[in-house]
Design a protein around this motif. Structure first.
Motif, PDB file in Angstrom:
ATOM      1  N   LEU A 109     -36.517 -37.104   3.854  1.00  0.00           N
ATOM      2  CA  LEU A 109     -36.580 -35.717   3.398  1.00  0.00           C
ATOM      3  C   LEU A 109     -37.330 -34.859   4.410  1.00  0.00           C
ATOM      4  O   LEU A 109     -38.487 -35.131   4.738  1.00  0.00           O
ATOM      5  CB  LEU A 109     -37.282 -35.626   2.042  1.00  0.00           C
ATOM      6  N   ALA A 110     -36.653 -33.827   4.891  1.00  0.00           N
ATOM      7  CA  ALA A 110     -37.285 -32.870   5.790  1.00  0.00           C
ATOM      8  C   ALA A 110     -37.803 -31.704   4.957  1.00  0.00           C
ATOM      9  O   ALA A 110     -37.045 -31.051   4.240  1.00  0.00           O
ATOM     10  CB  ALA A 110     -36.280 -32.372   6.829  1.00  0.00           C
ATOM     11  N   VAL A 111     -39.109 -31.483   5.037  1.00  0.00           N
ATOM     12  CA  VAL A 111     -39.741 -30.390   4.311  1.00  0.00           C
ATOM     13  C   VAL A 111     -40.101 -29.304   5.321  1.00  0.00           C
ATOM     14  O   VAL A 111     -40.769 -29.576   6.318  1.00  0.00           O
ATOM     15  CB  VAL A 111     -41.008 -30.858   3.583  1.00  0.00           C
ATOM     16  N   GLY A 112     -39.643 -28.077   5.075  1.00  0.00           N
ATOM     17  CA  GLY A 112     -39.892 -26.993   6.020  1.00  0.00           C
ATOM     18  C   GLY A 112     -40.691 -25.865   5.416  1.00  0.00           C
ATOM     19  O   GLY A 112     -40.760 -25.703   4.187  1.00  0.00           O
ATOM     20  N   GLY A 113     -41.312 -25.094   6.288  1.00  0.00           N
ATOM     21  CA  GLY A 113     -42.071 -23.919   5.864  1.00  0.00           C
ATOM     22  C   GLY A 113     -42.197 -22.932   6.995  1.00  0.00           C
ATOM     23  O   GLY A 113     -41.866 -23.234   8.141  1.00  0.00           O
TER      24      GLY A 113
ATOM     25  N   LYS B 183     -49.837 -27.084   2.543  1.00  0.00           N
ATOM     26  CA  LYS B 183     -49.353 -27.236   1.167  1.00  0.00           C
ATOM     27  C   LYS B 183     -48.637 -28.576   0.998  1.00  0.00           C
ATOM     28  O   LYS B 183     -48.842 -29.294   0.004  1.00  0.00           O
ATOM     29  CB  LYS B 183     -48.366 -26.112   0.825  1.00  0.00           C
ATOM     30  N   VAL B 184     -47.788 -28.890   1.972  1.00  0.00           N
ATOM     31  CA  VAL B 184     -47.013 -30.135   1.917  1.00  0.00           C
ATOM     32  C   VAL B 184     -47.933 -31.347   1.967  1.00  0.00           C
ATOM     33  O   VAL B 184     -47.774 -32.311   1.198  1.00  0.00           O
ATOM     34  CB  VAL B 184     -46.001 -30.173   3.082  1.00  0.00           C
ATOM     35  N   LEU B 185     -48.924 -31.313   2.858  1.00  0.00           N
ATOM     36  CA  LEU B 185     -49.851 -32.439   2.985  1.00  0.00           C
ATOM     37  C   LEU B 185     -50.674 -32.627   1.719  1.00  0.00           C
ATOM     38  O   LEU B 185     -50.911 -33.764   1.286  1.00  0.00           O
ATOM     39  CB  LEU B 185     -50.769 -32.214   4.189  1.00  0.00           C
ATOM     40  N   LEU B 186     -51.109 -31.524   1.110  1.00  0.00           N
ATOM     41  CA  LEU B 186     -51.894 -31.627  -0.124  1.00  0.00           C
ATOM     42  C   LEU B 186     -51.053 -32.190  -1.267  1.00  0.00           C
ATOM     43  O   LEU B 186     -51.529 -33.033  -2.040  1.00  0.00           O
ATOM     44  CB  LEU B 186     -52.448 -30.250  -0.500  1.00  0.00           C
TER      45      LEU B 186
ATOM     46  N   ARG C 184     -49.044 -39.185   7.354  1.00  0.00           N
ATOM     47  CA  ARG C 184     -48.381 -39.437   8.638  1.00  0.00           C
ATOM     48  C   ARG C 184     -46.887 -39.693   8.481  1.00  0.00           C
ATOM     49  O   ARG C 184     -46.130 -39.587   9.450  1.00  0.00           O
ATOM     50  CB  ARG C 184     -49.043 -40.630   9.333  1.00  0.00           C
ATOM     51  N   ASN C 185     -46.456 -40.029   7.259  1.00  0.00           N
ATOM     52  CA  ASN C 185     -45.033 -40.317   7.037  1.00  0.00           C
ATOM     53  C   ASN C 185     -44.236 -39.087   6.603  1.00  0.00           C
ATOM     54  O   ASN C 185     -43.009 -39.164   6.463  1.00  0.00           O
ATOM     55  CB  ASN C 185     -44.882 -41.405   5.971  1.00  0.00           C
ATOM     56  N   ILE C 186     -44.927 -37.975   6.378  1.00  0.00           N
ATOM     57  CA  ILE C 186     -44.249 -36.757   5.917  1.00  0.00           C
ATOM     58  C   ILE C 186     -43.555 -36.069   7.087  1.00  0.00           C
ATOM     59  O   ILE C 186     -44.157 -35.855   8.143  1.00  0.00           O
ATOM     60  CB  ILE C 186     -45.252 -35.807   5.239  1.00  0.00           C
ATOM     61  N   LYS C 187     -42.294 -35.742   6.892  1.00  0.00           N
ATOM     62  CA  LYS C 187     -41.506 -35.069   7.935  1.00  0.00           C
ATOM     63  C   LYS C 187     -41.531 -33.561   7.681  1.00  0.00           C
ATOM     64  O   LYS C 187     -40.848 -33.064   6.788  1.00  0.00           O
ATOM     65  CB  LYS C 187     -40.065 -35.579   7.904  1.00  0.00           C
ATOM     66  N   TYR C 188     -42.332 -32.862   8.440  1.00  0.00           N
ATOM     67  CA  TYR C 188     -42.455 -31.402   8.284  1.00  0.00           C
ATOM     68  C   TYR C 188     -41.786 -30.708   9.458  1.00  0.00           C
ATOM     69  O   TYR C 188     -42.015 -31.057  10.621  1.00  0.00           O
ATOM     70  CB  TYR C 188     -43.917 -30.994   8.205  1.00  0.00           C
TER      71      TYR C 188
ATOM     72  N   PHE D 276     -38.318 -26.742   0.620  1.00  0.00           N
ATOM     73  CA  PHE D 276     -38.972 -25.556   1.171  1.00  0.00           C
ATOM     74  C   PHE D 276     -40.338 -25.389   0.534  1.00  0.00           C
ATOM     75  O   PHE D 276     -40.466 -25.361  -0.691  1.00  0.00           O
ATOM     76  CB  PHE D 276     -38.112 -24.320   0.887  1.00  0.00           C
ATOM     77  N   ALA D 277     -41.373 -25.316   1.361  1.00  0.00           N
ATOM     78  CA  ALA D 277     -42.727 -25.028   0.873  1.00  0.00           C
ATOM     79  C   ALA D 277     -43.067 -23.621   1.331  1.00  0.00           C
ATOM     80  O   ALA D 277     -43.289 -23.385   2.518  1.00  0.00           O
ATOM     81  CB  ALA D 277     -43.724 -26.036   1.444  1.00  0.00           C
ATOM     82  N   GLY D 278     -43.072 -22.682   0.404  1.00  0.00           N
ATOM     83  CA  GLY D 278     -43.304 -21.291   0.766  1.00  0.00           C
ATOM     84  C   GLY D 278     -44.120 -20.574  -0.285  1.00  0.00           C
ATOM     85  O   GLY D 278     -44.973 -21.173  -0.949  1.00  0.00           O
ATOM     86  N   ASP D 279     -43.838 -19.292  -0.442  1.00  0.00           N
ATOM     87  CA  ASP D 279     -44.579 -18.451  -1.378  1.00  0.00           C
ATOM     88  C   ASP D 279     -43.619 -17.820  -2.385  1.00  0.00           C
ATOM     89  O   ASP D 279     -42.446 -17.576  -2.082  1.00  0.00           O
ATOM     90  CB  ASP D 279     -45.326 -17.346  -0.634  1.00  0.00           C
TER      91      ASP D 279
END
Length: 322
Positions: free
Chosen positions: A149-153, A164-167, A177-181, A202-205
């Motif tokens: 999963l690719a998480v973008g912001g 936000k994604v890391l938290l 370290r395994n999170i794909k941002y 999507f990590a946004g507002d």
């Protein structure tokens, strides 16, 4: 001469004591592309300033992209340090980067902090046709194979949206370290990538997504707010409700050039107060699910100093800086 004086005197009378300084060609810099939170901050406040006749002409909005806001920051510090007509949109995305030393040699003391006028809130969203209908389903898939999963912001690596994604990942038991941002230069670009299938999450507002939620093109799975939001987000649970101890409050505000004349700074501070108290701004807050958050002048400067220090400590905890 008389014809020139009449509109000027009318403006001075209507501006209710803000007449000691009158901006010429007022400008707001949004330090990212169109469609993101900084762009929204500039355009919405600029409109209310003009509607309330606090400025004599429409405010120009300039999108200055690059470096997670760093290009705009450097330009203001080095090229426009005494510009009385300029305000610049800011948020925790700004203070996060300053805390991490990402704006080159510049620090939070190289500008003057004007004020915050509203609170936005972090959100986690997917496309409307995504296979995950709830946050629990998304987290289960994410934990099973984080690299898939690719998480973008709309921030750089280590920036606000990445934090936000890391938290969230930490709260869900996913190794950071395994999170794909995937970073983008503004929420508008990140949202385009989500709709195009380049990223899956999507990590946004909240303010960035309202139109897409109304149009049915995205599904918001959780909000990073202390309590549920209103409007189009009324049925979206908070992360805390779902068992993830994560909040992310996004103040919407401004900084100005450090050497701006005192009378100009006072003009913009008083104008911001009048915007915040106006029915026009109340409508914008309601339409965009924004919370009340107002702070200006010296109080805001103290708040910024504390937040930069807090984000520096948090960045160390998450392994972003040493």
């Amino acid at each position: 001469m008389v014809r020139w004086l009449i509109p000027t005197l009318l403006f001075l009378a209507l501006s209710g004591g803000l007449a000691q300084f009158t901006p010429r060609n007022p400008e707001c810099i949004a330090p990212a592309g169109a469609g993101g939170g900084w762009d929204f901050t500039c355009r919405s406040v600029a409109q209310v300033l003009f509607d309330l006749k606090l400025i004599p002409q429409p405010m120009r909005v300039s999108n200055v992209t690059g470096g997670g806001g760093g290009v705009a920051y450097a330009n203001v510090v080095t090229q426009r340090s005494d510009d009385a007509n300029l305000i610049v949109a800011a948020s925790p995305a700004t203070t996060v980067r300053l805390a991490q030393g990402q704006y080159s040699r510049f620090t939070e003391r190289d500008v003057r902090w004007l004020g915050a006028i509203a609170a936005d809130f972090g959100v986690v969203a997917v496309k409307a046709d995504a296979p995950w209908r709830t946050m629990q389903e998304l987290v289960a898939a994410w934990k099973a194979d984080p690299a898939r999963l690719a998480v973008g912001g709309g921030s750089a690596v280590g920036g606000q949206d990445h934090m936000k994604v890391l938290l969230l990942g930490r709260a869900a038991g996913i190794e950071p370290r395994n999170i794909k941002y995937v970073p983008f230069d503004g929420g508008g670009e990140a949202l385009t990538a989500l709709l195009g299938g380049f990223i899956q999450v999507f990590a946004g507002d909240a303010s960035e997504l309202r139109a897409q939620v109304q149009a049915g093109t995205v599904r918001v799975l959780g909000v990073m707010a202390p309590r549920r939001l209103g409007g189009v987000y009324a049925n979206v649970p908070t992360l805390r409700e779902l068992g993830y101890n994560v909040d992310w409050v996004v103040w919407r505000g401004f900084y100005v050039p450090k050497n701006m004349p005192a009378e100009a700074y006072e003009f913009w501070a008083r104008a911001l107060r009048q915007v915040e108290r106006s029915p026009e701004w109340a409508r914008i807050r309601e339409q965009n699910a924004l919370g009340q958050f107002f702070m200006v002048g010296a109080e805001f400067q103290v708040f910024i100093d504390r937040q930069v220090n807090q984000f520096r400590n948090l960045s160390r905890e998450l392994g972003i800086i040493r």
